[in-house]
Design an enzyme around this catalytic site. Structure first.
Site, mmCIF file in Angstrom:
data_model
loop_
_atom_site.group_PDB
_atom_site.id
_atom_site.type_symbol
_atom_site.label_atom_id
_atom_site.label_comp_id
_atom_site.label_asym_id
_atom_site.label_seq_id
_atom_site.Cartn_x
_atom_site.Cartn_y
_atom_site.Cartn_z
ATOM 1 N N GLU A 112 -13.596 -3.198 -2.794
ATOM 2 C CA GLU A 112 -14.070 -2.360 -1.681
ATOM 3 C C GLU A 112 -13.461 -0.980 -1.794
ATOM 4 O O GLU A 112 -12.268 -0.843 -2.106
ATOM 5 C CB GLU A 112 -13.636 -2.918 -0.312
ATOM 6 C CG GLU A 112 -14.368 -4.150 0.134
ATOM 7 C CD GLU A 112 -13.887 -4.657 1.503
ATOM 8 O OE1 GLU A 112 -13.338 -3.860 2.291
ATOM 9 O OE2 GLU A 112 -14.062 -5.859 1.754
ATOM 10 N N GLU A 139 -8.805 -9.983 2.025
ATOM 11 C CA GLU A 139 -7.744 -9.333 2.804
ATOM 12 C C GLU A 139 -6.928 -10.275 3.689
ATOM 13 O O GLU A 139 -6.967 -10.175 4.915
ATOM 14 C CB GLU A 139 -8.332 -8.212 3.658
ATOM 15 C CG GLU A 139 -8.930 -7.113 2.815
ATOM 16 C CD GLU A 139 -9.245 -5.851 3.606
ATOM 17 O OE1 GLU A 139 -9.080 -5.856 4.833
ATOM 18 O OE2 GLU A 139 -9.647 -4.868 2.985
HETATM 19 C C1 GCO Z 1 -11.847 -4.937 5.511
HETATM 20 C C2 GCO Z 1 -13.019 -5.706 5.300
HETATM 21 C C3 GCO Z 1 -14.267 -4.962 5.574
HETATM 22 C C4 GCO Z 1 -14.180 -3.714 6.423
HETATM 23 C C5 GCO Z 1 -13.872 -2.493 5.612
HETATM 24 C C6 GCO Z 1 -13.775 -1.234 6.439
HETATM 25 O O1 GCO Z 1 -11.351 -4.602 4.507
HETATM 26 O O2 GCO Z 1 -11.416 -4.668 6.622
HETATM 27 O O3 GCO Z 1 -13.029 -6.237 4.038
HETATM 28 O O4 GCO Z 1 -14.905 -5.981 6.230
HETATM 29 O O5 GCO Z 1 -15.375 -3.521 7.076
HETATM 30 O O6 GCO Z 1 -12.650 -2.653 4.976
HETATM 31 O O7 GCO Z 1 -12.767 -1.327 7.386
#
Ligand code: GCO
Length: 467
Positions: free
Chosen positions: A355, A163
């Site tokens: 994710e 990200e």
């Molecule tokens: C993000 C990260 C994760 C977060 C998840 C929930 O995307 O912010 O990769 O570390 O914990 O997305 O917010």
């Protein structure tokens, strides 16, 4: 509703969010340690000193993953754990931790998927300017080389950075995340450019040094706009909105992904950003656009849009009382259909959902179990949408649920629980939530159980209505 043979079912975590052991084995500090130590930055001044104590508990955590039947596990390597100062000397203990973790995973039949950077930049590098320093891509390259040398005889799946939109936008723009800078937009774009160069260098290193043929991707966030109806006009509107840059901020796909996958910054953004765009040196774009094997993408929600009747798009207001997660993020399974579809169309790479998941206010009930029906419903809806995307021809290779267990949710501290396994932070006791049992069935049946769970829901609904 079965998924393709060899579909990769996984869960994801990241180093700072679960490892703890902040001072063990000579680990250096990261920007997140400093940020947490700065009063008022993180909810209740929580920090990652202990987190889920995964650094010490990884053997039983891997057993839990084996019980779940995970095919793969996405974790990140903490740069300051293996290179305490960010450059130069390595920590043997730090390296040994990932060595053992990978061995355990493989013994358990779980494919390790390693992310090189999930936001815990070594503090010493921050003191030297962090990602603003023109050397930062080289620092990252040297660190990547260490990890590749250590793990690539066993690890074959790699992600470079997680990200970039968020660690640049929130870390250097709004200041909500570490290192908490609030810089003018031009500086944020400079950071973004360096991060993209770092990504390119890491890909080159993995490709060039890996002992086993690597499969390389990255894990940007996916900004998804989905059509309110299935009319061609609304679909075209959603596609355009998903791939547009309309604001001077980092919340978009293309400023990051076009350079990586197409070798240039997007035209609309170049125009909008104007003189804020950093100087692009000869060779930069070639370096940034190293060929990738998959497009990893983190998708949590999407925004409904419609055609404006004139080749453009307009946002559509959600119904009052629309479902949302504990984070306040709209529940929008459509995003896991249209997101992968639009990304695959534009970038032509196999897609992996790196994710997806939700936070809810879970607690251990009187019966000793953790009931999280909203998460089960959420995951069922999103996976059903993802399955439909696959049926409709989108090349989706895998799905990593975020997250294996409750963990340190950045500025939200421990108050947001994203896990399918509940963590009691005073005892470190892990309790698989109902969603963990459910996901286990989904994996065991390669998705078949999804049909069953929606039928069961329908049956319950019908009987509730006396049908
Ligand atoms: C993000 C990260 C994760 C977060 C998840 C929930 O995307 O912010 O990769 O570390 O914990 O997305 O917010």
């Amino acid at each position: 509703m079965t998924f393709p043979k060899n579909f990769i079912w996984g869960t994801a975590t990241s180093s700072y969010q679960i490892e703890g052991a902040a001072h063990a084995g000579g680990r250096g500090a990261s920007v997140w340690d400093l940020f947490c130590a700065t009063p008022g930055k993180v909810h209740a001044n929580h920090n990652g000193d202990v987190a889920c104590d995964h650094y010490h508990r990884y053997p039983s955590d891997v057993e839990m993953m084996a019980w779940l039947g995970l095919k793969a596990y996405r974790f990140s390597v903490a740069w300051p754990r293996v290179m305490p100062g960010g450059t130069g000397a390595v920590s043997r203990d730090g390296l040994a931790f990932y060595d053992r973790l990978v061995d355990r995973l493989l013994e358990a039949g779980i494919e390790p998927w390693a992310t090189l950077f999930h936001w815990d930049l070594p503090l010493e590098l921050h003191h030297r300017g962090g990602w603003l320093n023109p050397d930062s891509p080289h620092w990252f390259e040297a660190y990547a080389a260490q990890i590749v040398d250590l793990l690539s005889d066993r690890v074959t799946h790699w992600m470079t950075i997680n990200e970039p939109q968020i660690f640049v936008g929130l870390g250097y723009g709004s200041g909500i995340h570490a290192p908490g800078h609030q810089l003018p937009f031009s500086e944020q774009l400079l950071v973004a450019h360096r991060a993209l160069l770092a990504h390119g260098r890491a890909v080159t290193v993995i490709r060039g040094r890996a002992k086993k043929p690597p499969t390389i991707g990255w894990a940007p966030v996916g900004k998804v706009c989905y059509p309110v109806t299935n009319t061609p006009a609304d679909i075209a509107a959603a596609r355009a909105a998903s791939m547009a840059v309309t604001k001077k901020d980092c919340w978009n796909n293309t400023w990051f992904a076009d350079p990586v996958c197409l070798g240039h910054y997007p035209e609309d953004a170049l125009e909008l950003f104007g003189t804020d765009v950093p100087a692009i040196a000869p060779g930069d774009m070639e370096l940034i656009s190293q060929p990738l094997d998959f497009y990893g993408v983190n998708i949590y929600s999407g925004e409904p849009v419609a055609s404006d009747g004139a080749r453009g798009y307009k946002p559509v207001e959600r119904a009052p009382g629309f479902p949302q997660t504990a984070m306040g993020w709209p529940v929008s399974p459509e995003s896991l259909y249209w997101g992968p579809k639009f990304i695959h169309e534009r970038y032509k790479l196999p897609v992996v959902i790196t994710e997806n998941g939700m936070a809810s206010h879970d607690a251990v009930s009187l019966d000793g179990k953790v009931h999280d029906p909203t998460r089960v419903d959420f995951l069922a809806r999103y996976l059903t949408a993802l399955h439909q995307a696959i049926v409709d021809g989108v090349d989706v290779r895998g799905y990593f649920q975020w997250s294996l267990m409750d963990n340190f949710e950045w500025a939200e501290g421990y108050r947001q629980r994203f896990g399918i396994v509940h963590v009691d932070y005073t005892t470190q006791k892990r309790t698989p939530k109902d969603s963990a049992h459910w996901y286990r069935d989904i994996i065991a049946t390669n998705g078949e159980a999804l049909t069953m769970s929606s039928k069961k829901d329908a049956a319950t609904r019908a009987s509730a209505m006396g049908g």
